[in-house]
Design a protein around this motif. Structure first.
Motif, PDB file in Angstrom:
ATOM      1  N   ASP A 169       0.848  -1.197   0.000  1.00  0.00           N
ATOM      2  CA  ASP A 169       0.000   0.000   0.000  1.00  0.00           C
ATOM      3  C   ASP A 169       0.886   1.252   0.000  1.00  0.00           C
ATOM      4  O   ASP A 169       1.636   1.485   0.946  1.00  0.00           O
ATOM      5  CB  ASP A 169      -0.910  -0.011   1.217  1.00  0.00           C
ATOM      6  CG  ASP A 169      -1.892   1.162   1.207  1.00  0.00           C
ATOM      7  OD1 ASP A 169      -1.984   1.838   0.155  1.00  0.00           O
ATOM      8  OD2 ASP A 169      -2.546   1.405   2.237  1.00  0.00           O
ATOM      9  N   GLN A 170       0.792   2.054  -1.041  1.00  0.00           N
ATOM     10  CA  GLN A 170       1.572   3.284  -1.173  1.00  0.00           C
ATOM     11  C   GLN A 170       0.680   4.488  -1.440  1.00  0.00           C
ATOM     12  O   GLN A 170       1.143   5.538  -1.864  1.00  0.00           O
ATOM     13  CB  GLN A 170       2.589   3.136  -2.323  1.00  0.00           C
ATOM     14  CG  GLN A 170       3.502   1.928  -2.180  1.00  0.00           C
ATOM     15  CD  GLN A 170       4.197   1.567  -3.466  1.00  0.00           C
ATOM     16  OE1 GLN A 170       5.007   2.340  -3.981  1.00  0.00           O
ATOM     17  NE2 GLN A 170       3.881   0.385  -3.993  1.00  0.00           N
ATOM     18  N   SER A 171      -0.626   4.330  -1.196  1.00  0.00           N
ATOM     19  CA  SER A 171      -1.592   5.365  -1.568  1.00  0.00           C
ATOM     20  C   SER A 171      -1.410   6.649  -0.779  1.00  0.00           C
ATOM     21  O   SER A 171      -1.783   7.730  -1.263  1.00  0.00           O
ATOM     22  CB  SER A 171      -3.019   4.837  -1.369  1.00  0.00           C
ATOM     23  OG  SER A 171      -3.226   4.443  -0.007  1.00  0.00           O
ATOM     24  N   MET A 172      -0.850   6.584   0.430  1.00  0.00           N
ATOM     25  CA  MET A 172      -0.687   7.787   1.239  1.00  0.00           C
ATOM     26  C   MET A 172       0.682   8.440   1.054  1.00  0.00           C
ATOM     27  O   MET A 172       0.995   9.435   1.713  1.00  0.00           O
ATOM     28  CB  MET A 172      -0.889   7.455   2.730  1.00  0.00           C
ATOM     29  CG  MET A 172      -2.269   6.906   3.064  1.00  0.00           C
ATOM     30  SD  MET A 172      -3.592   8.022   2.548  1.00  0.00           S
ATOM     31  CE  MET A 172      -3.314   9.375   3.682  1.00  0.00           C
ATOM     32  N   LEU A 173       1.491   7.911   0.157  1.00  0.00           N
ATOM     33  CA  LEU A 173       2.820   8.465  -0.066  1.00  0.00           C
ATOM     34  C   LEU A 173       2.769   9.560  -1.128  1.00  0.00           C
ATOM     35  O   LEU A 173       2.010   9.460  -2.100  1.00  0.00           O
ATOM     36  CB  LEU A 173       3.785   7.361  -0.510  1.00  0.00           C
ATOM     37  CG  LEU A 173       4.000   6.219   0.489  1.00  0.00           C
ATOM     38  CD1 LEU A 173       5.011   5.224  -0.059  1.00  0.00           C
ATOM     39  CD2 LEU A 173       4.443   6.757   1.842  1.00  0.00           C
ATOM     40  N   PRO A 174       3.534  10.605  -0.957  1.00  0.00           N
ATOM     41  CA  PRO A 174       3.543  11.703  -1.954  1.00  0.00           C
ATOM     42  C   PRO A 174       4.279  11.286  -3.220  1.00  0.00           C
ATOM     43  O   PRO A 174       4.927  10.230  -3.275  1.00  0.00           O
ATOM     44  CB  PRO A 174       4.284  12.821  -1.225  1.00  0.00           C
ATOM     45  CG  PRO A 174       5.196  12.112  -0.282  1.00  0.00           C
ATOM     46  CD  PRO A 174       4.456  10.873   0.164  1.00  0.00           C
ATOM     47  N   LEU A 175       4.158  12.131  -4.222  1.00  0.00           N
ATOM     48  CA  LEU A 175       4.867  11.926  -5.491  1.00  0.00           C
ATOM     49  C   LEU A 175       5.938  13.005  -5.606  1.00  0.00           C
ATOM     50  O   LEU A 175       5.690  14.104  -6.096  1.00  0.00           O
ATOM     51  CB  LEU A 175       3.894  11.991  -6.673  1.00  0.00           C
ATOM     52  CG  LEU A 175       2.768  10.953  -6.675  1.00  0.00           C
ATOM     53  CD1 LEU A 175       1.849  11.177  -7.867  1.00  0.00           C
ATOM     54  CD2 LEU A 175       3.338   9.538  -6.692  1.00  0.00           C
ATOM     55  N   TYR A 176       7.138  12.700  -5.122  1.00  0.00           N
ATOM     56  CA  TYR A 176       8.222  13.666  -5.164  1.00  0.00           C
ATOM     57  C   TYR A 176       8.892  13.717  -6.548  1.00  0.00           C
ATOM     58  O   TYR A 176       9.172  14.785  -7.075  1.00  0.00           O
ATOM     59  CB  TYR A 176       9.271  13.321  -4.101  1.00  0.00           C
ATOM     60  CG  TYR A 176       8.811  13.551  -2.677  1.00  0.00           C
ATOM     61  CD1 TYR A 176       8.069  14.679  -2.335  1.00  0.00           C
ATOM     62  CD2 TYR A 176       9.138  12.651  -1.680  1.00  0.00           C
ATOM     63  CE1 TYR A 176       7.654  14.891  -1.033  1.00  0.00           C
ATOM     64  CE2 TYR A 176       8.736  12.863  -0.360  1.00  0.00           C
ATOM     65  CZ  TYR A 176       7.994  13.973  -0.043  1.00  0.00           C
ATOM     66  OH  TYR A 176       7.585  14.190   1.241  1.00  0.00           O
ATOM     67  N   ASP A 177       9.170  12.542  -7.115  1.00  0.00           N
ATOM     68  CA  ASP A 177       9.913  12.499  -8.385  1.00  0.00           C
ATOM     69  C   ASP A 177       9.401  11.400  -9.304  1.00  0.00           C
ATOM     70  O   ASP A 177      10.154  10.854 -10.107  1.00  0.00           O
ATOM     71  CB  ASP A 177      11.406  12.291  -8.123  1.00  0.00           C
ATOM     72  CG  ASP A 177      11.711  10.989  -7.391  1.00  0.00           C
ATOM     73  OD1 ASP A 177      10.752  10.262  -7.057  1.00  0.00           O
ATOM     74  OD2 ASP A 177      12.906  10.692  -7.178  1.00  0.00           O
ATOM     75  N   THR A 178       8.124  11.040  -9.195  1.00  0.00           N
ATOM     76  CA  THR A 178       7.594   9.865  -9.880  1.00  0.00           C
ATOM     77  C   THR A 178       6.550  10.246 -10.911  1.00  0.00           C
ATOM     78  O   THR A 178       5.737  11.145 -10.679  1.00  0.00           O
ATOM     79  CB  THR A 178       6.987   8.884  -8.853  1.00  0.00           C
ATOM     80  OG1 THR A 178       8.006   8.483  -7.945  1.00  0.00           O
ATOM     81  CG2 THR A 178       6.419   7.652  -9.526  1.00  0.00           C
ATOM     82  N   ALA A 179       6.588   9.539 -12.039  1.00  0.00           N
ATOM     83  CA  ALA A 179       5.609   9.740 -13.114  1.00  0.00           C
ATOM     84  C   ALA A 179       5.434   8.418 -13.849  1.00  0.00           C
ATOM     85  O   ALA A 179       6.187   7.456 -13.645  1.00  0.00           O
ATOM     86  CB  ALA A 179       6.062  10.833 -14.073  1.00  0.00           C
TER      87      ALA A 179
END
Length: 790
Positions: free
Chosen positions: A516-526
């Motif tokens: 589960d990674q739904s609560m993690l931000p998107l710092y450098d991901t696309a």
């Protein structure tokens, strides 16, 4: 004094031409090759030691005192030759007075006139009613009087200068000419300065030049550069006058004041430096009291790269500091010389210290963004890295006795950003991760199998609370994959040509369990692009904030045609498809998760039809709706210099599950093509043309879905023997509803200067037209003084 004839021995090389194939360009004609013993420039200390050779039909005078020469007079010393009908030569002061058809050849530079008085070794004297031609630029002109001040410095009075070459027609006149009251020529710096002059084009005065410098070779020199004149509805009339300062061989600066009739004065400066251990450039722009925004406007940018190996082997430093005064800077400053940052709304500053040695690499970096917001089209600011520390280790091959390929990577970064309205971003925090991978390739002739294991662990610590999220979060995601393939080869022939054809089936399996990674931000991901390369990768995303729970098999087949003699790839055809064995659950939040079953089919091809034609194609086909969801087809035809036509078709369906969805569909066409016979015969650096050369150049980007032209660049170029004319109409889309249209015009006086109306059309063509080649991009090599040997 004894008369001695002078003989010159030349060696003519023998050229043997091999039979050329139909794809090869014609062989150039054989040319003389200078002997390495021939010196282009004689040492200054040897001038007084060189012998003098004199030849004439009649000789009278006193030995070692004076001589009177008549009929076909020649006087030679080193690289200087003087010819005349008659001459008096005095040995005491080394002076020659020559009259009648006087001709001087000094190092390939030619002077002709009626009467000459010259101290030969010092090269000081006067030449009346003279004409001259310079070897390096082939520039020439006429003068009322030429005053030789030294071996390097010359003053020309009531002079003209042009690089247009004379033809045999009656009443010939140069297309352009600079006429000046006085010209000062300095061969030591290869620069000329004209005073009290006027520049004429086609006999019409177009520019007064009270004082202007111009090159006598292709060396850098200080002086005024061509001005840029523009007319804009916002800024009014713009006049930019750059000045180039050649500070040293490794340092220079360009100072550009720009006058805007409706706004004020902007001052721009660019300083460049190149030292043994570091290099970089500094750009400053300042506009006090801009009447458009009623405030001071400024920008600065400093880029530097440094090699710190003397302190520690493998250590390097790199930084870039870039800032502007306000959010509207990118739209208000677009012309050259005014610090333009056209369409640049994300401005990066960073500083980095890196070290690499023996497979280890360390990086310490700080990165900060300035986001220029537009009320009508706001953008989300990216996260700053303040700071980032990273370590990587990839062992060298000699440290892998078991044949393992493995690597380690550790990173900790503090991310900070602000929202569009300027508040602290809720996801500000610290991310630390550790990634390890190990693979064991098994390579055999005609096959390969590569099992790989990966482990990605990460820890997040957040500065702000979010409902339902803890202040810290950790996860560990393992991945296993198996890549395998076969390679078959066979000789074959296509249209009488021999090739080696390969058949390469490939199977790729990967498994990553769900975390589960739904609560993690998107710092450098696309989301990764879906193509024939990424389809064989373990993760569907770039960056380190999402590891997709992929359980799938990819099957593909590729065939290539290789040149039987060189092994070069001539053509390739490939097809690949994924079979997902379970539904994907981890997503970015805005992308559609992959579902169990077969993915879209990818089909790609690339063919090089000799040296002229090249085509590439990629098609993504959805079996469920039985439609193409994405396609891209590009082709290029380039039969020779300054001849290129490129075309591209791109289609992207926004939602592959909807049949009626149209998405984006565009056609892109670019070209540079000669329009007359003289241009079609042109090759790089083949010299002046008997007739002018016309070229058409441009690019059209048309949206089939919107039924309109998105970007348009259309122009014409005319290349005469000594000048080039360019006119370009440019219409570029700068927002969803607005486009910027400009008319660009330029006159380039070869070997002298350029005059532009509006922005530089040459820069626009180089940026927007694929494969564009400047008409003088391959200038001929600098001529030798022996090519003008008397």
């Amino acid at each position: 004094m004894r008369l001695r004839p002078l003989a010159l021995a030349c060696a003519f090389p023998v050229a043997v031409a091999a039979q050329a194939s139909t794809w090869d360009a014609p062989l150039p004609p054989p040319a003389l090759k200078a002997s390495p013993r021939l010196q282009e420039a004689l040492p200054a200390q040897t001038h007084s030691q060189l012998p003098t050779y004199i030849e004439a039909d009649r000789f009278e005078g006193q030995t070692d005192i004076r001589a009177r020469l008549q009929g076909h007079v020649q006087l030679r010393r080193g690289d200087t030759v003087i010819r005349a009908d008659q001459a008096d030569y005095t040995l005491a002061d080394d002076t020659v007075i020559a009259q009648g058809n006087v001709h001087i050849n000094r190092g390939g530079n030619i002077y002709r006139g009626t009467r000459l008085k010259l101290q030969v070794d010092a090269f000081q004297g006067d030449f009346t009613e003279a004409s001259y031609r310079f070897l390096d630029t082939q520039g020439h002109g006429d003068a009322q009087r030429v005053e030789f001040l030294s071996r390097d410095r010359t003053t020309v009075h009531q002079a003209s200068y042009t690089t247009c070459q004379r033809d045999d027609s009656e009443g010939w006149a140069p297309d352009w000419v600079l006429q000046a009251r006085r010209m000062e020529l300095d061969r030591a710096t290869d620069t000329g300065v004209a005073y009290g002059g006027v520049l004429k084009f086609k006999g019409v005065p177009i520019l007064p030049v009270p004082a202007v410098s111009f090159p006598l070779s292709d060396k850098r020199k200080s002086g005024l550069l061509p001005p840029t004149i523009g007319i804009d509805s916002v800024s009014g009339v713009e006049y930019a006058q750059p000045y180039y300062w050649n500070i040293a061989p490794n340092r220079d600066a360009t100072i550009t004041p720009t006058l805007m009739s409706k706004r004020g004065v902007n001052l721009g400066t660019e300083f460049r430096y190149l030292e043994r251990q570091f290099s970089g450039d500094l750009t400053l722009n300042y506009m006090p009291d801009d009447r458009l925004r009623e405030r001071d406007r400024w920008s600065y940018a400093w880029r530097n790269q440094a090699d710190l190996s003397p302190l520690l082997a493998g250590l390097r430093a790199d930084w870039k500091i870039h800032r502007v005064s306000d959010n509207d800077y990118w739209r208000d400053f677009s012309l050259p010389g005014s610090g333009g940052l056209t369409n640049e709304r994300l401005i990066e500053s960073h500083g980095a210290l890196s070290w690499a040695r023996d497979g280890h690499s360390l990086l310490a970096r700080a990165q900060k963004w300035q986001t220029l917001q537009d009320v009508d089209a706001p953008i989300t600011p990216p996260f700053d890295r303040l700071p980032q520390l990273q370590w990587r280790y990839t062992p060298l091959a000699l440290h892998n006795p078991l044949g393992l390929d493995w690597s380690l990577e550790a990173d900790t970064t503090r991310y900070r950003a602000r929202t569009v309205d300027g508040r602290q971003h809720i996801d500000n925090g610290q991310r630390s991760y550790f990634a390890a991978q190990v693979a064991r390739p098994f390579l055999r002739p005609g096959s390969f199998v590569t099992p790989k294991l990966q482990l990605h662990t990460a820890n997040y610590r957040f500065e702000n609370d979010r409902p339902g999220r803890a202040s810290s979060h950790s996860l560990a995601v393992p991945t296993a994959s198996l890549d395998s393939g076969l390679i078959f080869e066979r000789p074959t022939q296509v249209r009488g040509r021999s090739y080696v054809q390969t058949l390469e089936p490939r199977a790729f399996y990967t498994y990553t369990p769900y975390r589960d990674q739904s609560m993690l931000p998107l710092y450098d991901t696309a989301l990764s692009d879906f193509n024939l390369t990424s389809i064989y990768s373990e993760n569907s995303y770039t960056g380190h904030d999402r590891i997709a729970d992929n359980h799938m098999v990819t099957l593909g087949l590729t065939t290539r045609y290789l040149n039987a003699d060189t092994g070069a790839e001539v053509a390739r055809f490939g097809v690949a498809q994924r079979l997902r064995l379970a539904d994907q659950r981890a997503t970015l939040g805005y992308d559609a998760p992959g579902t169990k079953g077969w993915s879209d089919i990818l089909v790609g091809a690339g063919v090089k039809w000799g040296t002229r034609w090249a085509t590439d194609a990629l098609v993504q086909y959805n079996r469920d709706i039985q439609r193409t969801t994405r396609s891209a087809v590009t082709g290029r035809y380039s039969p020779g210099p300054f001849k290129v036509v490129s075309a591209a078709y791109r289609y992207q369906r926004e939602n592959s599950t909807q049949i009626a969805n149209q998405g984006s569909e565009q056609i892109d066409l670019g070209w540079q093509w000669p329009l007359n016979a003289a241009a079609r015969a042109q090759t790089p650096g083949n010299g002046p043309a008997a007739k002018g050369r016309w070229y058409s150049v441009g690019r059209l980007n048309y949206s089939l879905s919107d039924k309109k032209l998105v970007d348009t660049v259309i122009g014409f170029e005319y290349d005469s023997c000594c000048w080039i004319g360019r006119v370009v109409v440019e219409r570029l889309q700068n927002s969803v509803t607005r486009a910027n249209t400009r008319l660009l015009f330029q006159l380039e006086f070869v070997g002298f200067s350029r005059l532009s109306l509006g922005a530089d059309p040459l820069s626009s063509l180089q940026e927007h037209v694929p494969g564009y080649q400047s008409l003088r991009s391959q200038a001929p090599a600098a001529p030798s003084r022996f090519s003008n040997y008397d």
